[in-house]
Motif scaffolding. Structure first.
Motif, PDB file in Angstrom:
ATOM      1  N   LEU A  58      63.045   3.260   7.245  1.00  0.00           N
ATOM      2  CA  LEU A  58      62.493   2.594   6.067  1.00  0.00           C
ATOM      3  C   LEU A  58      63.627   2.263   5.118  1.00  0.00           C
ATOM      4  N   ARG A  65      61.791  -2.329  -4.532  1.00  0.00           N
ATOM      5  CA  ARG A  65      61.140  -1.248  -5.261  1.00  0.00           C
ATOM      6  C   ARG A  65      60.429  -1.770  -6.508  1.00  0.00           C
ATOM      7  N   GLY A  70      58.868  -3.111   0.935  1.00  0.00           N
ATOM      8  CA  GLY A  70      59.828  -2.359   1.717  1.00  0.00           C
ATOM      9  C   GLY A  70      60.052  -3.022   3.060  1.00  0.00           C
ATOM     10  N   ARG A  91      53.090  -1.382   0.959  1.00  0.00           N
ATOM     11  CA  ARG A  91      52.786  -0.058   1.524  1.00  0.00           C
ATOM     12  C   ARG A  91      53.655   0.237   2.749  1.00  0.00           C
ATOM     13  N   ARG A  93      55.824   2.565   3.238  1.00  0.00           N
ATOM     14  CA  ARG A  93      55.964   3.970   3.549  1.00  0.00           C
ATOM     15  C   ARG A  93      54.822   4.410   4.456  1.00  0.00           C
TER      16      ARG A  93
END
Length: 93
Positions: A58, A65, A70, A91, A93
């Motif tokens: 990631l 950010r 991401g 999303r 992560r």
């Protein structure tokens, strides 16, 4: 084609500025498969089975950010794509 399983996640590649989804790239994550669909006039579809994914990384830059985005990088043992990059997704992560 083998059974892909249930669709888990669907996302479009986004512009880094404000995270707007005005691109022609779609990422589909199934239980057994990852699919990348790109293009508007001519399209390319690429898929990779989940059992071929070796490592996942990631990356989130400062601008990503700020806009809640991401980049997910999947290292695979696939013959056509050694790395699958899911750029500027929500999303992550």
């Amino acid at each position: 084609m083998a059974d892909q399983g249930k669709l888990i996640y669907r996302e479009k590649k986004r512009w880094l500025f404000l995270g707007l989804p005005f691109t022609f790239t779609t990422y589909l994550l199934y239980e057994n498969d990852i699919q990348l669909k790109t293009g508007f006039l001519s399209s390319v579809e690429n898929d990779c089975y989940m059992y071929r994914v070796i490592d996942v990384q990631l990356r989130i830059s400062f601008l990503q950010r700020l806009f809640g985005l991401g980049t997910v990088i999947c290292v695979t043992s696939d013959a056509t794509n050694k790395t699958i990059t899911l750029k500027n997704i929500r999303r992550a992560r």
